[in-house]
Design a protein around this motif. Structure first.
Motif, mmCIF file in Angstrom:
data_model
loop_
_atom_site.group_PDB
_atom_site.id
_atom_site.type_symbol
_atom_site.label_atom_id
_atom_site.label_comp_id
_atom_site.label_asym_id
_atom_site.label_seq_id
_atom_site.Cartn_x
_atom_site.Cartn_y
_atom_site.Cartn_z
ATOM 1 N N PRO A 79 0.941 -1.042 0.034
ATOM 2 C CA PRO A 79 0.002 0.089 0.051
ATOM 3 C C PRO A 79 0.840 1.339 0.011
ATOM 4 O O PRO A 79 0.184 2.213 0.080
ATOM 5 C CB PRO A 79 -0.665 -0.026 1.205
ATOM 6 C CG PRO A 79 -0.206 -1.115 2.115
ATOM 7 C CD PRO A 79 0.663 -1.992 1.187
ATOM 8 N N ILE A 131 -5.682 -8.050 -7.009
ATOM 9 C CA ILE A 131 -6.665 -7.578 -6.414
ATOM 10 C C ILE A 131 -6.917 -6.153 -6.968
ATOM 11 O O ILE A 131 -6.195 -5.311 -6.844
ATOM 12 C CB ILE A 131 -6.507 -7.259 -4.721
ATOM 13 C CG1 ILE A 131 -6.632 -8.890 -4.202
ATOM 14 C CG2 ILE A 131 -7.814 -6.757 -4.284
ATOM 15 C CD1 ILE A 131 -6.453 -8.996 -2.709
ATOM 16 N N THR A 185 -2.426 -6.304 0.064
ATOM 17 C CA THR A 185 -3.496 -5.129 -0.391
ATOM 18 C C THR A 185 -3.800 -4.225 0.385
ATOM 19 O O THR A 185 -3.615 -4.483 1.524
ATOM 20 C CB THR A 185 -4.569 -6.112 -0.896
ATOM 21 O OG1 THR A 185 -5.693 -5.478 -1.538
ATOM 22 C CG2 THR A 185 -5.389 -6.850 0.397
ATOM 23 N N SER A 186 -4.164 -3.028 -0.307
ATOM 24 C CA SER A 186 -4.522 -1.780 0.457
ATOM 25 C C SER A 186 -5.552 -1.796 1.671
ATOM 26 O O SER A 186 -5.294 -1.476 2.783
ATOM 27 C CB SER A 186 -4.820 -0.650 -0.251
ATOM 28 O OG SER A 186 -5.774 -0.864 -1.158
ATOM 29 N N ALA A 246 -7.898 6.176 -1.659
ATOM 30 C CA ALA A 246 -8.358 6.085 -0.269
ATOM 31 C C ALA A 246 -9.350 4.987 -0.501
ATOM 32 O O ALA A 246 -9.847 4.532 -1.404
ATOM 33 C CB ALA A 246 -9.441 7.241 -0.001
HETATM 34 N N1 SAH Z 1 -4.204 -3.608 -6.203
HETATM 35 C C1 SAH Z 1 -4.360 -2.627 -5.105
HETATM 36 C C2 SAH Z 1 -5.841 -1.873 -5.503
HETATM 37 C C3 SAH Z 1 -5.567 -1.053 -7.065
HETATM 38 S S1 SAH Z 1 -7.129 -0.432 -7.222
HETATM 39 C C4 SAH Z 1 -4.369 -3.272 -3.894
HETATM 40 O O1 SAH Z 1 -4.123 -4.438 -3.775
HETATM 41 O O2 SAH Z 1 -4.505 -2.451 -2.911
HETATM 42 C C5 SAH Z 1 -6.873 1.351 -6.530
HETATM 43 C C6 SAH Z 1 -7.457 1.468 -5.422
HETATM 44 O O3 SAH Z 1 -6.947 1.084 -4.148
HETATM 45 C C7 SAH Z 1 -7.575 3.063 -4.842
HETATM 46 O O4 SAH Z 1 -8.582 3.668 -5.510
HETATM 47 C C8 SAH Z 1 -7.690 2.748 -3.371
HETATM 48 O O5 SAH Z 1 -9.113 2.556 -3.240
HETATM 49 C C9 SAH Z 1 -6.839 1.739 -3.147
HETATM 50 N N2 SAH Z 1 -5.719 1.883 -2.534
HETATM 51 C C10 SAH Z 1 -4.449 1.629 -3.022
HETATM 52 N N3 SAH Z 1 -3.347 1.996 -2.135
HETATM 53 C C11 SAH Z 1 -4.041 2.833 -1.189
HETATM 54 C C12 SAH Z 1 -3.467 3.321 0.009
HETATM 55 N N4 SAH Z 1 -2.282 3.382 0.423
HETATM 56 N N5 SAH Z 1 -4.573 3.978 0.674
HETATM 57 C C13 SAH Z 1 -5.905 3.717 0.509
HETATM 58 N N6 SAH Z 1 -6.288 3.166 -0.554
HETATM 59 C C14 SAH Z 1 -5.323 2.780 -1.376
#
Ligand code: SAH
Length: 463
Positions: free
Chosen positions: A227, A308, A333-334, A442
């Motif tokens: 993330p 994801i 994943t985030s 977010a």
């Molecule tokens: N493959 C990524 C997701 C990609 S889609 C994963 O596994 O996290 C992109 C979305 O992920 C963003 O719009 C947000 O909703 C979320 N995201 C990714 N990084 C983030 C972070 N550091 N903080 C909050 N949301 C995040």
């Protein structure tokens, strides 16, 4: 150099440990892993040592230390709690010309033991000359992180194939060139990814055909970078980042993470903000294929986990169709990052028995979310890419039966220095996002688990 470094072959050699406590157990395990034939001298043993005696790992002489015991020993370690006993062991061994070590007492040791990175048969030994052992251990921890466990398998394969190599390539120079080529090619990576049997077969093939030139095969590594906080990278991700020839990344990959990519790797920004792709997906897929066919090690770095909401599947489908070697490395994943760093468990015995990850991103012609499935009050819903559509999402959930006062959290830039956590109720989700000027990336966390944030939040930077 204060000490002469060496590796000692102790297989079936008589060695002695004086002392029967926990430190003695540690030393015994080490000696046993080198195949030594060990006797322990001590009037009493700790339970663990006693167990090892019963298991036949070590012989026990239940006695105080005396001079006669060291006769015939190759090596002795004094590991008692009594400095005077350790010193007596040292003096006796010195007189008899036996290698001796007193634990943590270099003044009464002929040899000292290093900190070890164990990738048997590959072993790295580190010493500060007995002065600052903690420094050696610190360095060891760094090397542990840096050197894949597969190095052991690689070393083992190499020694297994030594004879065959010698037979097929009698002169040293061509053998050296062969191995250098192997190390620069894809085989080590194959081993590090756990495909030892396949690597073995390829190596034999290469040796049989006396191939001194392994073909320069490109490969694509689809890697999740987590993330955003570089501490949350996997070892595998970091290693591949340091080997890549070229890196394709998008705006979810933080600067702090890009800083860790090999300096002279080519960097290609492929953009991707919702609805505003710097490079269309199809072009990214083709670019990956082209670079790999040029023989490059291509790193496709993705935010979070590549499988994801990352379209990672599409990218490797194209690679598979072209027969290009690829590997997929998971990332945090985030949702998992946001959950931990905001102190909001996604499941909890009292509040939620399941969790669903959904995307809030809507494209024309695509079917909407299955709303009735998302209104169960004992389920947490995490919405990725949901900021722009937050009003619609809240409205649909409430319309389909989720309580309007369901707690919600918005976690912006989760896990990074800039993380913000805003909490409120489902009914005013969109308002909160507007008032707090939330910007992507977010995540929205919806469900009763959000109540735990107040209590479990361990980061000072949240609001
Ligand atoms: N493959 C990524 C997701 C990609 S889609 C994963 O596994 O996290 C992109 C979305 O992920 C963003 O719009 C947000 O909703 C979320 N995201 C990714 N990084 C983030 C972070 N550091 N903080 C909050 N949301 C995040």
């Amino acid at each position: 150099m204060d000490y002469f470094p060496l590796f000692l072959n102790l297989k079936q050699q008589a060695c002695m440990i004086v002392g029967g406590g926990e430190i003695a157990v540690r030393k015994l395990r080490l000696l046993r892993s080198a195949g030594a034939d060990v006797t322990v001298v001590a009037p009493e043993l700790c339970d663990e040592m006693l167990g090892l005696v019963k298991a036949g790992e070590v012989r026990w002489q239940p006695a105080e230390f005396s001079l006669a015991q060291i006769a015939g020993q190759r090596l002795v370690i004094a590991a008692t709690d009594h400095p005077s006993v350790n010193q007596a062991v040292f003096t006796a061994c010195e007189a008899a010309g036996i290698l001796v070590n007193s634990v943590d007492d270099p003044a009464h040791s002929r040899f000292i033991t290093p900190a070890i990175v164990d990738r048997a048969p590959l072993t790295i030994a580190i010493s500060t000359g007995g002065g600052v052992p903690v420094l050696a251990r610190h360095l060891r921890a760094q090397l542990e992180a840096l050197i894949p466990h597969g190095w052991g398998d690689l070393a083992k394969l190499g020694s297994e194939l030594r004879d065959l190599c010698k037979e097929k390539m009698p002169d040293t120079a061509s053998r050296r060139a062969f191995w250098e080529n192997v190390l620069a090619g894809p085989i080590p990576d194959q081993i590090f990814a756990g495909q030892v049997a396949a690597a073995h077969a390829q190596l034999i093939d290469a040796i049989e055909n006396r191939a001194t030139q392994s073909p320069n095969l490109g490969a694509v590594y689809l890697v999740g970078s987590g993330p955003g906080n570089p501490d949350l990278l996997t070892f595998r991700a970091l290693r591949l980042m340091q080997q890549a020839d070229v890196v394709l990344y998008d705006n979810l990959v933080s600067d702090a993470i890009m800083d860790m990519v090999r300096r002279d790797a080519e960097r290609i920004y492929v953009g991707k903000k919702s609805n505003n792709h710097a490079l269309p997906q199809e072009e990214i897929n083709q670019l990956l294929v082209r670079l790999a066919l040029e023989g490059k090690k291509v790193l496709r770095l993705k935010g979070g986990d590549p499988f994801i909401f990352g379209r990672g599947g599409e990218e490797i489908e194209e690679l598979a169709e072209h027969g290009i070697t690829f590997e997929v490395v998971p990332g945090i994943t985030s949702a998992a990052g946001a959950s931990c760093y905001a102190g909001i468990p996604l499941t909890h015995r009292d509040y939620a028995q399941s969790v669903t990850f959904v995307t809030g991103h809507r494209r024309a012609g695509e079917s909407d979310l299955d709303w009735p499935r998302l209104v169960n009050p004992t389920e947490t819903v995490v919405v990725y890419m949901g900021v722009a559509q937050s009003g619609y999402i809240a409205e649909q959930l409430i319309q389909h039966g989720r309580a309007s006062n369901t707690p919600v959290a918005i976690v912006e830039r989760a896990t990074t220095q800039a993380q913000r956590v805003i909490t409120g109720e489902l009914a005013n989700l969109a308002q909160l996002i507007k008032d707090q000027h939330i910007k992507p990336p977010a995540l929205l966390i919806i469900g009763d688990v959000v109540k735990l944030h107040k209590k479990l939040n361990w980061r000072t930077s949240s609001h």
